[in-house]
Design a protein around this motif. Sequence first.
Motif, PDB file in Angstrom:
ATOM      1  N   UNK A   1       0.822  -1.204   0.000  1.00  0.00           N
ATOM      2  CA  UNK A   1       0.000   0.000   0.000  1.00  0.00           C
ATOM      3  C   UNK A   1       0.858   1.256   0.000  1.00  0.00           C
ATOM      4  N   UNK A   2       1.952   1.242   0.775  1.00  0.00           N
ATOM      5  CA  UNK A   2       2.869   2.384   0.796  1.00  0.00           C
ATOM      6  C   UNK A   2       3.486   2.597  -0.584  1.00  0.00           C
ATOM      7  N   UNK A   3       3.893   1.494  -1.214  1.00  0.00           N
ATOM      8  CA  UNK A   3       4.488   1.579  -2.551  1.00  0.00           C
ATOM      9  C   UNK A   3       3.487   2.125  -3.559  1.00  0.00           C
ATOM     10  N   UNK A   4       2.278   1.579  -3.561  1.00  0.00           N
ATOM     11  CA  UNK A   4       1.257   1.998  -4.530  1.00  0.00           C
ATOM     12  C   UNK A   4       0.839   3.452  -4.320  1.00  0.00           C
TER      13      UNK A   4
ATOM     14  N   UNK B   1       3.012  10.023  -9.697  1.00  0.00           N
ATOM     15  CA  UNK B   1       2.594  10.016 -11.095  1.00  0.00           C
ATOM     16  C   UNK B   1       1.502  11.048 -11.370  1.00  0.00           C
ATOM     17  N   UNK B   2       0.564  11.169 -10.456  1.00  0.00           N
ATOM     18  CA  UNK B   2      -0.571  12.080 -10.662  1.00  0.00           C
ATOM     19  C   UNK B   2      -0.183  13.535 -10.412  1.00  0.00           C
ATOM     20  N   UNK B   3       0.712  13.769  -9.442  1.00  0.00           N
ATOM     21  CA  UNK B   3       1.029  15.146  -9.044  1.00  0.00           C
ATOM     22  C   UNK B   3       2.365  15.618  -9.604  1.00  0.00           C
TER      23      UNK B   3
ATOM     24  N   UNK C   1       3.811  18.105 -13.148  1.00  0.00           N
ATOM     25  CA  UNK C   1       4.587  19.295 -12.785  1.00  0.00           C
ATOM     26  C   UNK C   1       5.994  19.224 -13.371  1.00  0.00           C
ATOM     27  N   UNK C   2       6.561  18.014 -13.432  1.00  0.00           N
ATOM     28  CA  UNK C   2       7.871  17.846 -14.042  1.00  0.00           C
ATOM     29  C   UNK C   2       7.840  18.177 -15.523  1.00  0.00           C
TER      30      UNK C   2
ATOM     31  N   UNK D   1      12.287   7.624  -4.690  1.00  0.00           N
ATOM     32  CA  UNK D   1      13.505   7.838  -5.480  1.00  0.00           C
ATOM     33  C   UNK D   1      13.459   7.037  -6.783  1.00  0.00           C
ATOM     34  N   UNK D   2      12.976   5.799  -6.715  1.00  0.00           N
ATOM     35  CA  UNK D   2      12.868   4.975  -7.928  1.00  0.00           C
ATOM     36  C   UNK D   2      11.883   5.599  -8.922  1.00  0.00           C
ATOM     37  N   UNK D   3      10.753   6.079  -8.412  1.00  0.00           N
ATOM     38  CA  UNK D   3       9.780   6.739  -9.287  1.00  0.00           C
ATOM     39  C   UNK D   3      10.385   8.012  -9.875  1.00  0.00           C
TER      40      UNK D   3
END
Length: 290
Positions: free
Chosen positions: A45-48, A55-57, A61-62, A245-247
């Motif tokens: 759940x933490x990962x998701x 991804x959404x926010x 912005x990036x 960090x991976x994302x």
Amino acid sequence: MLSAASVATDSPGWYESIVDSAPIHMTEELLVAVQQATGLPWWASVVCTTVALRTVITLPLGAYQMAVIAKIEALQSEIAELAKRLRYEVSVRAKQVGWSEKNARFHYRKNLRRIVSELYVRDNCHPFKASLLIWVQIPMWVFLSLALRNMSVGLTDSARVSLSEFAAGGVLWFPDLTVPDSTWIMPISVGLINLIIVEIFSLRKTEITKFQKYATNFIRGISLLMIPIAASVPSSMALYWLTSSCVGLGHNLLLRSPRFRQLCRIPPTQADSQTPYRDIASAFIGKYFK
């Protein structure tokens, strides 16, 4: 009557005020809501949740940040031409009215700032807009980190999750999310992933300023410092930092893709490449293995 010393002792400090603030408790409720809605174990759940929020926010912005930077880069040739013309006009005017060199330089800089500001407004690319990602990403990172810290020590306001339930939500070498990762696998991974992100930035073809060099070295130091810090916090926090960090690394690579940049309508720049990943690999090998 209470003494001044006892009142000072009872009043919470700035850190206690932050971890007990409304944004942190709202983040705790978000984490609990996602876990109960999905039925996933706490580690998943933490990962998701991390992947979804990034991804959404932060990904949009990036992309917006890259578009603003591309517009600013595209303006540089126009700014240089206008600066050259302005320098000539100011020199002519200085001779006509008898300005001193200092006064002429003042009028040149004043008018150049006005011209550049008008160009930023015209193309909707004020440099401050390029920093919007940081102003969103840092608070989000702090809120999630402190919310997981509260849940790991039993200070959460949410009555829907117990400390024992959260503690048993780990997996593999970190079965207990409330204790640090004794194997140092996640802490070292956090540091390495962050260093890779920094090195990818430093391998850009564009020339880096002295300030950017100092900033890059500073971030390298922070990345290394994060290793012992991540080894001293609960595994839930280290897991979040590693996932984030991976994302972030994935987003950095994705934003270099020509197709994705075209999809996001990011203006082309001189530094763009049709083979960005091959260029990164060859630059990395050339810098560190030759």
